[in-house]
Scaffold this active site. Structure first.
Site, PDB file in Angstrom:
ATOM      1  N   ASP A  13       0.808  -1.212   0.000  1.00 53.48           N
ATOM      2  CA  ASP A  13       0.000   0.000   0.000  1.00 53.48           C
ATOM      3  C   ASP A  13       0.848   1.273   0.000  1.00 53.48           C
ATOM      4  O   ASP A  13       1.624   1.517   0.936  1.00 53.48           O
ATOM      5  CB  ASP A  13      -0.906   0.045   1.227  1.00 53.48           C
ATOM      6  CG  ASP A  13      -1.699  -1.233   1.442  1.00 53.48           C
ATOM      7  OD1 ASP A  13      -1.096  -2.317   1.372  1.00 53.48           O
ATOM      8  OD2 ASP A  13      -2.906  -1.151   1.711  1.00 53.48           O
ATOM      9  N   GLU A  61      -4.448   2.064  -2.784  1.00 51.51           N
ATOM     10  CA  GLU A  61      -5.693   2.500  -2.155  1.00 51.51           C
ATOM     11  C   GLU A  61      -5.529   3.567  -1.074  1.00 51.51           C
ATOM     12  O   GLU A  61      -6.506   4.172  -0.659  1.00 51.51           O
ATOM     13  CB  GLU A  61      -6.439   1.297  -1.581  1.00 51.51           C
ATOM     14  CG  GLU A  61      -5.854   0.713  -0.334  1.00 51.51           C
ATOM     15  CD  GLU A  61      -6.950   0.328   0.653  1.00 51.51           C
ATOM     16  OE1 GLU A  61      -8.117   0.234   0.258  1.00 51.51           O
ATOM     17  OE2 GLU A  61      -6.600   0.145   1.826  1.00 51.51           O
ATOM     18  N   ASN A  62      -4.287   3.813  -0.619  1.00 49.35           N
ATOM     19  CA  ASN A  62      -4.046   4.855   0.391  1.00 49.35           C
ATOM     20  C   ASN A  62      -3.196   5.993  -0.153  1.00 49.35           C
ATOM     21  O   ASN A  62      -2.613   6.756   0.619  1.00 49.35           O
ATOM     22  CB  ASN A  62      -3.338   4.260   1.611  1.00 49.35           C
ATOM     23  CG  ASN A  62      -4.179   3.239   2.334  1.00 49.35           C
ATOM     24  OD1 ASN A  62      -3.793   2.070   2.424  1.00 49.35           O
ATOM     25  ND2 ASN A  62      -5.327   3.635   2.854  1.00 49.35           N
ATOM     26  N   ASN A 121     -10.311  -1.738   0.520  1.00 48.34           N
ATOM     27  CA  ASN A 121     -11.534  -1.202   1.109  1.00 48.34           C
ATOM     28  C   ASN A 121     -11.685   0.307   0.962  1.00 48.34           C
ATOM     29  O   ASN A 121     -12.787   0.842   1.102  1.00 48.34           O
ATOM     30  CB  ASN A 121     -11.623  -1.575   2.602  1.00 48.34           C
ATOM     31  CG  ASN A 121     -10.401  -1.151   3.390  1.00 48.34           C
ATOM     32  OD1 ASN A 121      -9.284  -1.541   3.064  1.00 48.34           O
ATOM     33  ND2 ASN A 121     -10.597  -0.371   4.430  1.00 48.34           N
ATOM     34  N   HIS A 122     -10.586   1.014   0.667  1.00 44.82           N
ATOM     35  CA  HIS A 122     -10.671   2.476   0.499  1.00 44.82           C
ATOM     36  C   HIS A 122     -10.764   2.896  -0.978  1.00 44.82           C
ATOM     37  O   HIS A 122     -10.578   4.071  -1.288  1.00 44.82           O
ATOM     38  CB  HIS A 122      -9.461   3.160   1.141  1.00 44.82           C
ATOM     39  CG  HIS A 122      -9.477   3.143   2.632  1.00 44.82           C
ATOM     40  ND1 HIS A 122     -10.454   3.769   3.375  1.00 44.82           N
ATOM     41  CD2 HIS A 122      -8.637   2.554   3.526  1.00 44.82           C
ATOM     42  CE1 HIS A 122     -10.213   3.589   4.666  1.00 44.82           C
ATOM     43  NE2 HIS A 122      -9.125   2.840   4.788  1.00 44.82           N
ATOM     44  N   HIS A 172      -6.297  -8.369  -0.021  1.00 39.60           N
ATOM     45  CA  HIS A 172      -6.376  -7.216   0.869  1.00 39.60           C
ATOM     46  C   HIS A 172      -7.193  -7.602   2.100  1.00 39.60           C
ATOM     47  O   HIS A 172      -8.425  -7.641   2.055  1.00 39.60           O
ATOM     48  CB  HIS A 172      -7.044  -6.054   0.116  1.00 39.60           C
ATOM     49  CG  HIS A 172      -6.789  -4.721   0.740  1.00 39.60           C
ATOM     50  ND1 HIS A 172      -5.591  -4.061   0.609  1.00 39.60           N
ATOM     51  CD2 HIS A 172      -7.584  -3.916   1.504  1.00 39.60           C
ATOM     52  CE1 HIS A 172      -5.654  -2.910   1.245  1.00 39.60           C
ATOM     53  NE2 HIS A 172      -6.846  -2.806   1.809  1.00 39.60           N
ATOM     54  N   HIS A 177      -2.876  -4.353   3.165  1.00 38.37           N
ATOM     55  CA  HIS A 177      -3.827  -3.693   4.073  1.00 38.37           C
ATOM     56  C   HIS A 177      -3.262  -3.383   5.451  1.00 38.37           C
ATOM     57  O   HIS A 177      -3.554  -2.329   6.003  1.00 38.37           O
ATOM     58  CB  HIS A 177      -5.117  -4.500   4.234  1.00 38.37           C
ATOM     59  CG  HIS A 177      -6.100  -3.871   5.173  1.00 38.37           C
ATOM     60  ND1 HIS A 177      -6.728  -2.673   4.893  1.00 38.37           N
ATOM     61  CD2 HIS A 177      -6.559  -4.266   6.403  1.00 38.37           C
ATOM     62  CE1 HIS A 177      -7.554  -2.368   5.890  1.00 38.37           C
ATOM     63  NE2 HIS A 177      -7.453  -3.306   6.821  1.00 38.37           N
ATOM     64  N   HIS A 237      -0.096  -2.926   6.373  1.00 37.23           N
ATOM     65  CA  HIS A 237       0.972  -1.939   6.246  1.00 37.23           C
ATOM     66  C   HIS A 237       2.272  -2.313   6.954  1.00 37.23           C
ATOM     67  O   HIS A 237       3.208  -1.515   6.977  1.00 37.23           O
ATOM     68  CB  HIS A 237       0.514  -0.559   6.756  1.00 37.23           C
ATOM     69  CG  HIS A 237      -0.522   0.081   5.909  1.00 37.23           C
ATOM     70  ND1 HIS A 237      -0.735   1.459   5.893  1.00 37.23           N
ATOM     71  CD2 HIS A 237      -1.431  -0.420   5.048  1.00 37.23           C
ATOM     72  CE1 HIS A 237      -1.724   1.758   5.070  1.00 37.23           C
ATOM     73  NE2 HIS A 237      -2.166   0.614   4.538  1.00 37.23           N
TER      74      HIS A 237
END
Length: 267
Positions: free
Chosen positions: A8, A39-40, A68-69, A154, A179, A181
């Protein structure tokens, strides 16, 4: 063929480290294909934008996965329908913009399948990941529909990630978690020939709480004055895995954790 998977990418500092160094790292490590979870990547640490995706593609990323983001920056919903190199978890409830699987062609015309999945435990509601995975394998076969298969799982918990790794063992080139991290020290090749690592870690500032400003995060845990989480802004470290792929079998010859930066080194 050598594939680099990056965990991520978090905030401005993660994006900057990636964009500034990926081209040279690809040459140095003889990388043929790059996948990164984005996603982040937005400035607030959640979601991503069209502009960020284009910066990633321009610096050498071949495919961007998410989690999810994925929808936290709303303009991405329209972009993901037109950009095949951007994926969202396949087991998001349908209908949803974009797709969770696609077959790409490397510069040497190797067919690389990339599958983006999301766990069910402690995550946003989505379809049963094992049911979706079973249906996927009934329709798609290694060395028939693609030469290699890379899976971004994820998920929140290690047991679910372990299980999906064993589920795809012998049917995928690499299964790697995202996810949480934090890179796990368990890169290995499973008995069926699939490379595996429970979590790739993140591309972000590790002097933080999973990429977020540590002082603000501590205040939230201590129930002191705090604001919504926001990314740390120190020098970032790139984390992920490198897998050497056997084009003849579609399985892995070797896998190793990848870390570029000083924050995770023991001095």
């Amino acid at each position: 063929m050598r594939v680099l998977f990056l965990g991520d990418v978090v905030g401005v500092t993660g994006c900057s480290k990636l964009v500034s160094n990926l081209m040279s790292e690809k040459k140095l490590k003889d990388i043929d294909f790059v996948i990164a979870n984005g996603e982040n990547a937005a400035a607030h640490g959640v979601g991503l934008t069209k502009e960020i995706c284009e910066d990633f593609f321009a610096c050498g990323v071949d495919v961007i996965t998410t989690g999810n983001h994925v929808w936290d920056q709303k303009d991405i919903m329209k972009y993901i329908d037109t950009e095949e190199r951007l994926l969202r978890p396949k087991n998001l409830f349908e209908p949803a913009p974009g797709k969770g699987f696609h077959v790409y062609h490397s510069k040497d015309n190797v067919k690389v399948g990339v599958l983006n999945l999301m766990g069910n435990v402690f995550m946003k509601k989505c379809e049963d990941v094992f049911e979706i995975s079973q249906k996927f394998l009934e329709k798609n076969k290694l060395k028939h529909d693609y030469d290699l298969l890379i899976i971004d799982f994820h998920g929140e918990i290690t047991s679910e990630k372990n299980a999906i790794g064993h589920f795809f063992d012998g049917h995928a080139t690499l299964v790697v978690g995202t996810h949480t991290h934090i890179p796990t020290n368990d890169a290995r090749i499973l008995k069926g020939g699939t490379a595996y690592q429970t979590d790739a870690g993140m591309c972000g500032d590790y002097d933080s709480v999973i990429g977020m400003n540590k002082e603000n995060s501590l205040n939230r845990f201590l129930k002191k004055n705090s604001v919504k989480h926001f990314p740390a802004t120190g020098d970032a470290t790139l984390s992920g895995v490198i897998v050497d792929c056997d084009i003849n079998t579609g399985l892995a010859n070797n896998v190793q954790s990848y870390i570029f930066g000083n924050q995770l080194k023991n001095f």
